[in-house]
Design a protein around this motif. Structure first.
Motif, mmCIF file in Angstrom:
data_model
loop_
_atom_site.group_PDB
_atom_site.id
_atom_site.type_symbol
_atom_site.label_atom_id
_atom_site.label_comp_id
_atom_site.label_asym_id
_atom_site.label_seq_id
_atom_site.Cartn_x
_atom_site.Cartn_y
_atom_site.Cartn_z
ATOM 1 N N THR A 79 0.825 -1.200 0.000
ATOM 2 C CA THR A 79 0.000 0.000 0.000
ATOM 3 C C THR A 79 0.865 1.257 0.000
ATOM 4 O O THR A 79 0.648 2.172 -0.797
ATOM 5 C CB THR A 79 -0.944 0.010 1.221
ATOM 6 O OG1 THR A 79 -1.671 -1.224 1.227
ATOM 7 C CG2 THR A 79 -1.897 1.168 1.170
ATOM 8 N N ALA A 80 1.871 1.289 0.867
ATOM 9 C CA ALA A 80 2.754 2.456 0.945
ATOM 10 C C ALA A 80 3.577 2.602 -0.325
ATOM 11 O O ALA A 80 3.786 3.720 -0.826
ATOM 12 C CB ALA A 80 3.663 2.355 2.160
ATOM 13 N N LYS A 86 2.581 6.393 -7.016
ATOM 14 C CA LYS A 86 1.595 7.343 -7.555
ATOM 15 C C LYS A 86 2.092 8.770 -7.399
ATOM 16 O O LYS A 86 1.978 9.586 -8.322
ATOM 17 C CB LYS A 86 0.248 7.185 -6.834
ATOM 18 C CG LYS A 86 -0.523 5.967 -7.237
ATOM 19 C CD LYS A 86 -1.829 5.899 -6.458
ATOM 20 C CE LYS A 86 -2.577 4.625 -6.716
ATOM 21 N NZ LYS A 86 -3.830 4.556 -5.945
ATOM 22 N N GLN A 87 2.633 9.086 -6.216
ATOM 23 C CA GLN A 87 3.150 10.441 -5.977
ATOM 24 C C GLN A 87 4.281 10.779 -6.939
ATOM 25 O O GLN A 87 4.314 11.872 -7.510
ATOM 26 C CB GLN A 87 3.633 10.593 -4.533
ATOM 27 C CG GLN A 87 2.541 10.893 -3.554
ATOM 28 C CD GLN A 87 1.718 12.105 -3.963
ATOM 29 O OE1 GLN A 87 0.525 11.969 -4.197
ATOM 30 N NE2 GLN A 87 2.305 13.262 -4.064
ATOM 31 N N LEU A 89 4.830 9.498 -9.864
ATOM 32 C CA LEU A 89 4.271 9.628 -11.203
ATOM 33 C C LEU A 89 3.553 10.954 -11.382
ATOM 34 O O LEU A 89 3.696 11.619 -12.420
ATOM 35 C CB LEU A 89 3.327 8.459 -11.490
ATOM 36 C CG LEU A 89 2.832 8.339 -12.918
ATOM 37 C CD1 LEU A 89 3.980 8.182 -13.889
ATOM 38 C CD2 LEU A 89 1.894 7.160 -13.032
ATOM 39 N N LEU A 90 2.814 11.375 -10.364
ATOM 40 C CA LEU A 90 2.130 12.668 -10.450
ATOM 41 C C LEU A 90 3.133 13.824 -10.510
ATOM 42 O O LEU A 90 2.915 14.793 -11.251
ATOM 43 C CB LEU A 90 1.169 12.847 -9.273
ATOM 44 C CG LEU A 90 -0.094 11.989 -9.335
ATOM 45 C CD1 LEU A 90 -0.864 12.083 -8.028
ATOM 46 C CD2 LEU A 90 -0.967 12.381 -10.513
ATOM 47 N N GLU A 91 4.231 13.711 -9.770
ATOM 48 C CA GLU A 91 5.264 14.749 -9.828
ATOM 49 C C GLU A 91 5.899 14.806 -11.218
ATOM 50 O O GLU A 91 6.138 15.888 -11.755
ATOM 51 C CB GLU A 91 6.331 14.494 -8.759
ATOM 52 C CG GLU A 91 5.840 14.758 -7.353
ATOM 53 C CD GLU A 91 6.813 14.286 -6.282
ATOM 54 O OE1 GLU A 91 7.981 13.963 -6.614
ATOM 55 O OE2 GLU A 91 6.406 14.235 -5.108
ATOM 56 N N GLU A 92 6.167 13.627 -11.794
ATOM 57 C CA GLU A 92 6.719 13.588 -13.150
ATOM 58 C C GLU A 92 5.730 14.185 -14.147
ATOM 59 O O GLU A 92 6.121 14.897 -15.072
ATOM 60 C CB GLU A 92 7.051 12.150 -13.550
ATOM 61 C CG GLU A 92 8.225 11.561 -12.817
ATOM 62 C CD GLU A 92 8.437 10.093 -13.150
ATOM 63 O OE1 GLU A 92 8.049 9.657 -14.255
ATOM 64 O OE2 GLU A 92 8.988 9.381 -12.295
ATOM 65 N N THR A 93 4.446 13.877 -13.957
ATOM 66 C CA THR A 93 3.407 14.405 -14.845
ATOM 67 C C THR A 93 3.354 15.926 -14.759
ATOM 68 O O THR A 93 3.249 16.606 -15.788
ATOM 69 C CB THR A 93 2.040 13.797 -14.488
ATOM 70 O OG1 THR A 93 2.137 12.370 -14.590
ATOM 71 C CG2 THR A 93 0.951 14.300 -15.407
ATOM 72 N N GLU A 94 3.428 16.451 -13.547
ATOM 73 C CA GLU A 94 3.427 17.904 -13.375
ATOM 74 C C GLU A 94 4.592 18.545 -14.119
ATOM 75 O O GLU A 94 4.424 19.567 -14.787
ATOM 76 C CB GLU A 94 3.492 18.268 -11.890
ATOM 77 C CG GLU A 94 2.200 18.054 -11.156
ATOM 78 C CD GLU A 94 2.316 18.382 -9.681
ATOM 79 O OE1 GLU A 94 3.298 19.051 -9.273
ATOM 80 O OE2 GLU A 94 1.418 17.992 -8.928
#
Length: 124
Positions: A79-80, A86-87, A89-94
């Motif tokens: 889970t962690a 996810k975090q 990946l979201l930072e890379e997406t940003e």
């Protein structure tokens, strides 16, 4: 279950570990489930058992699996790990979106890409 690309520049053990990481993070291999044995997976993929062991060692070091003496390897609670992935990946997406905006990519262009990717994901 595992497909090996012999043309890839990635070493076999990293390819195998990557496939298992994806299966674990998607929930196809739930926490507590037993991993295939090194020997059986080596026979199934027709590769050296040491390569499989190296993959499993990498997965263990990253927290995806844990060994049980005399019983094999089991999937850890990730889970962690999934949240961290996810975090990241979201930072890379940003960062990609920021770079795209600098190049003049518009929101509708991004939305079109997102819509297409999510439609493709629904057919899988």
């Amino acid at each position: 279950m595992i497909a090996i690309d012999y043309q890839s520049k990635l070493p076999l053990y990293e390819q195998i570990a990557g496939h298992f990481q994806a299966l674990i993070l998607r929930g196809a291999l739930p926490p507590g489930s037993q991993m295939p044995s090194v020997r059986s997976l080596a026979m199934e993929l027709s590769i050296n058992p040491n390569t499989i062991q190296k993959s499993f060692s990498l997965l263990e070091a990253q927290g995806y699996i844990y060994p049980v003496k005399g019983r094999g390897n089991y999937v850890a609670d990730t889970t962690a790990l999934a949240e961290r992935e996810k975090q990241l990946l979201l930072e890379e997406t940003e960062e990609l979106i920021r770079r795209g905006r600098e190049l003049g990519i518009t929101r509708p262009e991004y939305n079109a890409v997102l819509d297409r990717l999510y439609r493709e994901g629904e057919t899988i």
